[in-house]
Design a protein around this motif. Structure first.
Motif, PDB file in Angstrom:
ATOM      1  N   GLU A 227      -8.040 -12.230   2.581  1.00  0.00           N
ATOM      2  CA  GLU A 227      -7.945 -12.913   1.294  1.00  0.00           C
ATOM      3  C   GLU A 227      -9.195 -13.727   0.980  1.00  0.00           C
ATOM      4  O   GLU A 227      -9.788 -14.334   1.864  1.00  0.00           O
ATOM      5  CB  GLU A 227      -6.748 -13.868   1.322  1.00  0.00           C
ATOM      6  N   PHE A 228      -9.485 -13.786  -0.280  1.00  0.00           N
ATOM      7  CA  PHE A 228     -10.555 -14.668  -0.742  1.00  0.00           C
ATOM      8  C   PHE A 228     -10.127 -16.116  -0.473  1.00  0.00           C
ATOM      9  O   PHE A 228      -8.982 -16.472  -0.661  1.00  0.00           O
ATOM     10  CB  PHE A 228     -10.777 -14.454  -2.247  1.00  0.00           C
TER      11      PHE A 228
ATOM     12  N   LEU B  19      -8.940 -15.419  -9.087  1.00  0.00           N
ATOM     13  CA  LEU B  19      -9.494 -16.488  -8.254  1.00  0.00           C
ATOM     14  C   LEU B  19     -10.995 -16.295  -8.034  1.00  0.00           C
ATOM     15  O   LEU B  19     -11.771 -17.235  -8.093  1.00  0.00           O
ATOM     16  CB  LEU B  19      -8.779 -16.507  -6.897  1.00  0.00           C
ATOM     17  N   LEU B  20     -11.329 -15.035  -7.770  1.00  0.00           N
ATOM     18  CA  LEU B  20     -12.741 -14.709  -7.567  1.00  0.00           C
ATOM     19  C   LEU B  20     -13.553 -15.073  -8.799  1.00  0.00           C
ATOM     20  O   LEU B  20     -14.638 -15.643  -8.710  1.00  0.00           O
ATOM     21  CB  LEU B  20     -12.877 -13.211  -7.305  1.00  0.00           C
TER      22      LEU B  20
ATOM     23  N   ALA C 271     -14.038 -18.759  -9.046  1.00  0.00           N
ATOM     24  CA  ALA C 271     -15.028 -19.233  -8.083  1.00  0.00           C
ATOM     25  C   ALA C 271     -16.432 -18.882  -8.562  1.00  0.00           C
ATOM     26  O   ALA C 271     -17.359 -19.693  -8.481  1.00  0.00           O
ATOM     27  CB  ALA C 271     -14.755 -18.610  -6.720  1.00  0.00           C
TER      28      ALA C 271
ATOM     29  N   ASP D  23       6.708   0.781   4.961  1.00  0.00           N
ATOM     30  CA  ASP D  23       6.791   0.669   3.508  1.00  0.00           C
ATOM     31  C   ASP D  23       5.533   0.052   2.895  1.00  0.00           C
ATOM     32  O   ASP D  23       5.531  -0.295   1.721  1.00  0.00           O
ATOM     33  CB  ASP D  23       8.027  -0.144   3.124  1.00  0.00           C
TER      34      ASP D  23
ATOM     35  N   ASP E 107      -7.184  -4.879   2.076  1.00  0.00           N
ATOM     36  CA  ASP E 107      -6.996  -5.429   0.729  1.00  0.00           C
ATOM     37  C   ASP E 107      -6.133  -6.689   0.744  1.00  0.00           C
ATOM     38  O   ASP E 107      -6.406  -7.660   0.059  1.00  0.00           O
ATOM     39  CB  ASP E 107      -6.299  -4.403  -0.177  1.00  0.00           C
ATOM     40  N   LEU E 108      -5.052  -6.630   1.522  1.00  0.00           N
ATOM     41  CA  LEU E 108      -4.055  -7.697   1.448  1.00  0.00           C
ATOM     42  C   LEU E 108      -4.387  -8.887   2.339  1.00  0.00           C
ATOM     43  O   LEU E 108      -4.199 -10.030   1.948  1.00  0.00           O
ATOM     44  CB  LEU E 108      -2.668  -7.167   1.830  1.00  0.00           C
TER      45      LEU E 108
ATOM     46  N   ASN F  88       4.487  -2.700   3.096  1.00  0.00           N
ATOM     47  CA  ASN F  88       4.717  -4.071   2.654  1.00  0.00           C
ATOM     48  C   ASN F  88       4.253  -5.006   3.763  1.00  0.00           C
ATOM     49  O   ASN F  88       5.032  -5.485   4.575  1.00  0.00           O
ATOM     50  CB  ASN F  88       6.201  -4.251   2.356  1.00  0.00           C
TER      51      ASN F  88
ATOM     52  N   LYS G 262      13.456  -8.692   1.341  1.00  0.00           N
ATOM     53  CA  LYS G 262      13.133  -9.397   2.574  1.00  0.00           C
ATOM     54  C   LYS G 262      13.622 -10.847   2.484  1.00  0.00           C
ATOM     55  O   LYS G 262      14.272 -11.366   3.407  1.00  0.00           O
ATOM     56  CB  LYS G 262      11.615  -9.370   2.758  1.00  0.00           C
TER      57      LYS G 262
ATOM     58  N   GLN H 106      10.398  -5.283  -2.804  1.00  0.00           N
ATOM     59  CA  GLN H 106      10.347  -5.301  -1.331  1.00  0.00           C
ATOM     60  C   GLN H 106      10.446  -6.738  -0.821  1.00  0.00           C
ATOM     61  O   GLN H 106      11.199  -7.044   0.095  1.00  0.00           O
ATOM     62  CB  GLN H 106       9.023  -4.707  -0.849  1.00  0.00           C
ATOM     63  N   ASN H 107       9.684  -7.607  -1.468  1.00  0.00           N
ATOM     64  CA  ASN H 107       9.686  -8.992  -1.027  1.00  0.00           C
ATOM     65  C   ASN H 107      11.028  -9.655  -1.287  1.00  0.00           C
ATOM     66  O   ASN H 107      11.482 -10.484  -0.518  1.00  0.00           O
ATOM     67  CB  ASN H 107       8.578  -9.778  -1.729  1.00  0.00           C
TER      68      ASN H 107
ATOM     69  N   TYR I 123       4.153  -0.557  -9.723  1.00  0.00           N
ATOM     70  CA  TYR I 123       3.806  -0.890  -8.346  1.00  0.00           C
ATOM     71  C   TYR I 123       4.001  -2.383  -8.080  1.00  0.00           C
ATOM     72  O   TYR I 123       4.425  -2.779  -7.008  1.00  0.00           O
ATOM     73  CB  TYR I 123       2.363  -0.460  -8.011  1.00  0.00           C
TER      74      TYR I 123
ATOM     75  N   ARG J 262       6.473  -3.910  -5.205  1.00  0.00           N
ATOM     76  CA  ARG J 262       6.146  -4.897  -4.176  1.00  0.00           C
ATOM     77  C   ARG J 262       7.061  -6.111  -4.265  1.00  0.00           C
ATOM     78  O   ARG J 262       7.504  -6.658  -3.263  1.00  0.00           O
ATOM     79  CB  ARG J 262       4.680  -5.325  -4.306  1.00  0.00           C
TER      80      ARG J 262
ATOM     81  N   LYS K 290      -1.259 -12.434  -4.996  1.00  0.00           N
ATOM     82  CA  LYS K 290      -2.667 -12.767  -5.250  1.00  0.00           C
ATOM     83  C   LYS K 290      -3.534 -11.530  -5.004  1.00  0.00           C
ATOM     84  O   LYS K 290      -4.674 -11.466  -5.392  1.00  0.00           O
ATOM     85  CB  LYS K 290      -3.101 -13.904  -4.336  1.00  0.00           C
ATOM     86  N   GLN K 291      -2.923 -10.556  -4.308  1.00  0.00           N
ATOM     87  CA  GLN K 291      -3.700  -9.392  -3.928  1.00  0.00           C
ATOM     88  C   GLN K 291      -4.110  -8.566  -5.153  1.00  0.00           C
ATOM     89  O   GLN K 291      -3.359  -8.502  -6.126  1.00  0.00           O
ATOM     90  CB  GLN K 291      -2.885  -8.530  -2.977  1.00  0.00           C
ATOM     91  N   TRP K 292      -5.221  -7.978  -5.042  1.00  0.00           N
ATOM     92  CA  TRP K 292      -5.793  -7.135  -6.098  1.00  0.00           C
ATOM     93  C   TRP K 292      -5.916  -7.915  -7.409  1.00  0.00           C
ATOM     94  O   TRP K 292      -5.861  -7.368  -8.478  1.00  0.00           O
ATOM     95  CB  TRP K 292      -4.925  -5.888  -6.346  1.00  0.00           C
TER      96      TRP K 292
END
Lengths: 198, 630
Positions: free
Chosen positions: A85-86, B620-621, B624, A43, A81-82, A45, B567, B563-564, B556, B560, B614-616
């Motif tokens: 991490e920064f 944060l970038l 910084a 998925d 991407d995931l 995920n 879970k 999904q989380n 999207y 996500r 935090k993704q995409w």
């Protein structure tokens, strides 16, 4: 012994002759963790904390995937991407992957001849892999030359067996923590590198 | 010593505790176990119970009242209304035909017309206690057979009222009101002296009273009581409601069971439905058990010894007669052959109302001593025989007739190597089966609805017909070679014991369970079953996600987060199940439900607002970068 993590991404693994053979050779090898991303995350995920833990536990990171459209399948990109991490993988605080080694193991239908300035694809494998190379570098990893199985449409069973055992030997070699010089002189990697850069 | 209540209680309880598990072990229904226990402790074998058996019988009839109340709780008023045609049609036809045929039979063997009429009324009625208990145990309430049985039984519950009204007209003797002492008292003193019209009005009034009280008295009362958070007080209120309804019905001469059923239907929509069910269920079970044991104990073996031939032929004659009529009714209403046979056998016994009708007619001197004794024995014997005939029917006749238990067909290669058994092909199971089939996996299906089984066979599925809790059926469906068993049964009361049985007997099979809700899921998880699929989880999260999308969230991102969330919820489920493991019992009803809900919401609070991906996210970038600049 260096611990190796193979991040494997193939959306149609059960139909890939080449990858099935390669994986069959190295799966279950001691000191090698084979991580089948499409099986684990159908998925998309991705469990980021788990992936980070895996990365921290290994010294050599291998991205193994078919070379679709001169790049990786989407789940591998999702992973990049995931997970990277920064502040963890890169950035002034991001040192988690520093000094690890990284390489791409790819399979492609085109032959070595197609992957050069004169060939149909105009650029070499190494050139196409630049994004991966720079990704690894940004994370402070040493990006080794790729292991590529090319011309998979034409490859014979015999040749496939050869590729598989070469792949295994490469892993054995990497497990011994070779020095940079040794790596650069390693036959298979050197060959491809040389021929690609021609 | 035998007189002491404690001793009596010990005898009955011990009888039940010993005989019922034994019967279950042998694959028989619990009813048979209770009957057997009754015969054992009765006056003719061990002699622990003597004459008082009769009183216990009357007392235990209250179990039937409770059962009907509980059944009422499961039927919403509008569904009840939909059933009216079946109730009157099937029920009326069955009662009328049985009465005519048995009346002819009884007059022909020499009874006078009054006796024959009383006896034919008695014979026309079937045992609600036995039939419904068996139906529930086998999970057949939702089949055509179950619904038909229930309709007929309900009609009998209604028709018994005019029957009781007619019997005194046959008698020369006036009923003395003090003779009216047993629990199903008839035409109570209150209405005796009223003219017919007023009696009818009183009856209508009391029915209306039950309906109104259900809505405007019981529910507010339960709400008040539930605020005290004392569980026993709720049990007390539940009992009070049933007793009050039964008392009112007796007062006006209606069947208490019918009144209780009505009360149940009225309360079916209330929020206390589950509470009432769980509170009354043990009482019902115990009283019914007591009732069956009392029936067993009341079988008079002396009478049988004196007239063995007459009794035997009467018992067989009655069962045959009832069976033939039921078969005819089933045919008229176009039941499939196997359903019709089940109905035929299921209702072929004489019911508990017989005890009431017979003793009433005896008091009125319509029946003689011997006639009463004989008929009581016949009644008890038909009740005892019915479950046995039921088993014979299930094991020997049904597999041959109409829908076969199994059909041979060539199994293709895939089916052979990936043996999957799918139990239950209803709304849930059918989707599972279809998707498997679309992927080239043919599951072996077990289902107990014959129409569905026929359809599936026509479509080329390998289907076994019958009750999946029977291990012989599982064996013939190939559970020994199966890799996976999917339990898609709707009813957790069947699914959960089935899961337990399979885990114990066939530990090699991977068990994948549908679960109605998280409470069933807790139970399954704590049984050690890991693959539990809550049927509402994914759908509700999807709906919530669509709401968010409608409110303008990006799809999207929602995807996500959904999904989380799933879970996280699965993890929370397992955590909570673990915390419940050490509790002594699982009664997930209203109060516990609220406590669990509270625990769950607290977990949610701990997790906080869904952690932003935090993704995409370049925020944060950017920060910084800016701090580097300065």
């Amino acid at each position: 012994m260096q611990r190796i993590l193979i991040l494997f991404a193939h959306p149609r693994f059960e139909h890939s002759r080449t990858n099935t053979r390669l994986v069959q050779q190295i799966r279950g090898k001691t000191g090698v963790t084979f991580h089948d991303l499409y099986e684990r995350y159908p998925d998309f995920n991705i469990d980021v904390p788990y992936e980070k833990r895996l990365l921290e536990e290994h010294d050599v990171i291998i991205w193994q995937h078919p070379f679709y459209w001169y790049s990786c399948p989407p789940l591998m990109k999702q992973w990049i991407d995931l997970v990277l991490e920064f502040g963890w993988a890169y950035g002034s605080q991001g040192n988690a992957l520093k000094n690890k080694r990284c390489l791409s193991v790819i399979t492609a239908g085109g032959t070595l001849e197609a992957y050069c300035a004169e060939g149909d694809n105009n650029y070499s494998i190494k050139e196409f892999l630049r994004p991966f190379e720079q990704t690894a570098r940004l994370c402070g990893m040493e990006y080794l030359p790729p292991f590529a199985v090319l011309g998979t449409h034409k490859v014979s069973i015999q040749e496939l067996d050869d590729f598989a055992s070469q792949y295994e030997r490469l892993l054995d070699f990497l497990q011994e923590e070779p020095t940079g010089k040794k790596v650069n002189n390693y036959k298979f990697l050197k060959n491809l590198q040389k021929r690609n850069s021609n | 010593m035998t007189g002491s209540i404690l001793f009596q209680a010990i005898i009955f309880l011990a009888g039940a505790v010993i005989c019922v598990p034994l019967a279950k072990r042998l694959g028989l229904s619990s009813v048979l176990g209770y009957l057997l226990a009754g015969i054992l402790i009765g006056p003719y074998i061990l002699g622990f119970v003597g004459e008082e058996g009769e009183d216990i019988l009357h007392f235990a009839e209250f179990g039937v009242v409770m059962m009907l109340f509980l059944i009422g709780l499961e039927i919403e008023p509008k569904d009840f209304w939909k059933m009216r045609k079946t109730i009157i049609g099937m029920g009326g036809m069955q009662v009328l035909l049985t009465m005519i045929v048995s009346y002819l039979l009884f007059t022909s063997i020499g009874f006078n017309w009054k006796v024959s009429l009383v006896l034919s009324m008695t014979v026309a009625l079937s045992s609600t206690a036995i039939s419904l208990q068996t139906l529930k145990e086998k999970g057949l309430m939702d089949t055509t057979y179950g619904a038909s049985s229930f309709s007929i039984l309900l009609f009998q519950d209604i028709i018994v009222i005019p029957m009781l009204a007619v019997i005194p007209l046959l008698s020369a003797v006036q009923v003395a009101s003090e003779a009216d002492d047993h629990s199903n008292a008839v035409q109570g003193a209150l209405l005796d002296n009223l003219p017919f019209g007023q009696q009818a009005a009183a009856i209508m009034l009391s029915v209306a009273l039950v309906i109104l009280a259900g809505r405007y008295v019981f529910v507010p009362m339960l709400r008040l009581v539930s605020k005290t958070r004392l569980r026993e007080l709720l049990t007390a209120s539940a009992l009070l409601i049933v007793l009050a309804i039964a008392f009112l019905m007796e007062l006006v001469g209606l069947s208490p069971a019918l009144g209780a059923f009505l009360g149940g239907v009225v309360l079916a929509n209330s929020e206390f439905k589950h509470e009432l069910e769980s509170d009354l269920d043990p009482f019902k079970g115990l009283l019914l058990g007591l009732f069956f044991m009392a029936v067993g104990a009341s079988i008079n073996f002396v009478v049988i010894g004196e007239k063995p031939l007459m009794i035997t032929s009467l018992v067989l004659g009655v069962i045959l007669l009832k069976a033939v009529v039921l078969y005819g009714v089933g045919a008229f209403f176009r039941l499939k052959t196997d359903q019709r046979l089940l109905l035929t056998v299921g209702l072929a016994q004489i019911g508990e109302f017989a005890f009431v009708l017979l003793s009433f007619a005896f008091q009125l001197k319509i029946l003689s001593d011997t006639q009463l004794d004989i008929m009581l024995v016949v009644t008890a014997l038909t009740m005892a025989l019915a479950p046995i005939i039921g088993i014979l029917n299930e094991r020997l006749v049904l597999p041959r007739i109409g829908t076969k238990q199994s059909e041979k067909r060539p199994i293709d290669h895939i089916a052979k190597t990936h043996k999957v058994i799918l139990v239950g092909f209803g709304h849930f199971g059918s989707t599972v089966g279809r998707f498997l089939r679309a992927s080239g996996i043919e599951a072996t299906i077990l289902d107990n609805d014959s129409s569905r089984v026929d359809l599936l066979r026509k479509m080329g599925f390998e289907v076994y017909y019958g009750d999946a809790t029977r291990s012989d059926l599982l064996e013939s469906a190939g559970i020994q070679e199966a890799r996976v068993l999917i339990c898609a049964i709707d009813n957790p009361d069947i699914a959960i014991p089935l899961a337990g049985m399979i885990r114990k007997k066939y530990p090699h099979v991977k068990l994948m369970m549908r679960s109605k809700n998280r409470y069933d899921a807790y139970e399954l998880l704590n049984m050690g079953i890991q693959d539990v699929y809550r049927e509402s989880l994914e759908t509700s999260v999807k709906l919530a996600g669509d709401v968010l999308a409608h409110l303008g969230f990006r799809k999207y991102t929602i995807h996500r987060q959904a999904q989380n969330f799933i879970k996280y919820d699965e993890e929370a489920l397992r955590r909570l199940a673990e915390s419940l493991k050490n509790k002594e019992e699982y009664i997930f009803r209203v109060r516990e439900e609220i406590e669990l809900q509270e625990q769950l919401l607290e977990e949610d609070l701990k997790r906080g607002l869904i952690e932003d991906d935090k993704q995409w996210d370049s925020e944060l970038l950017r920060l910084a970068y800016l701090s580097n600049e300065s």
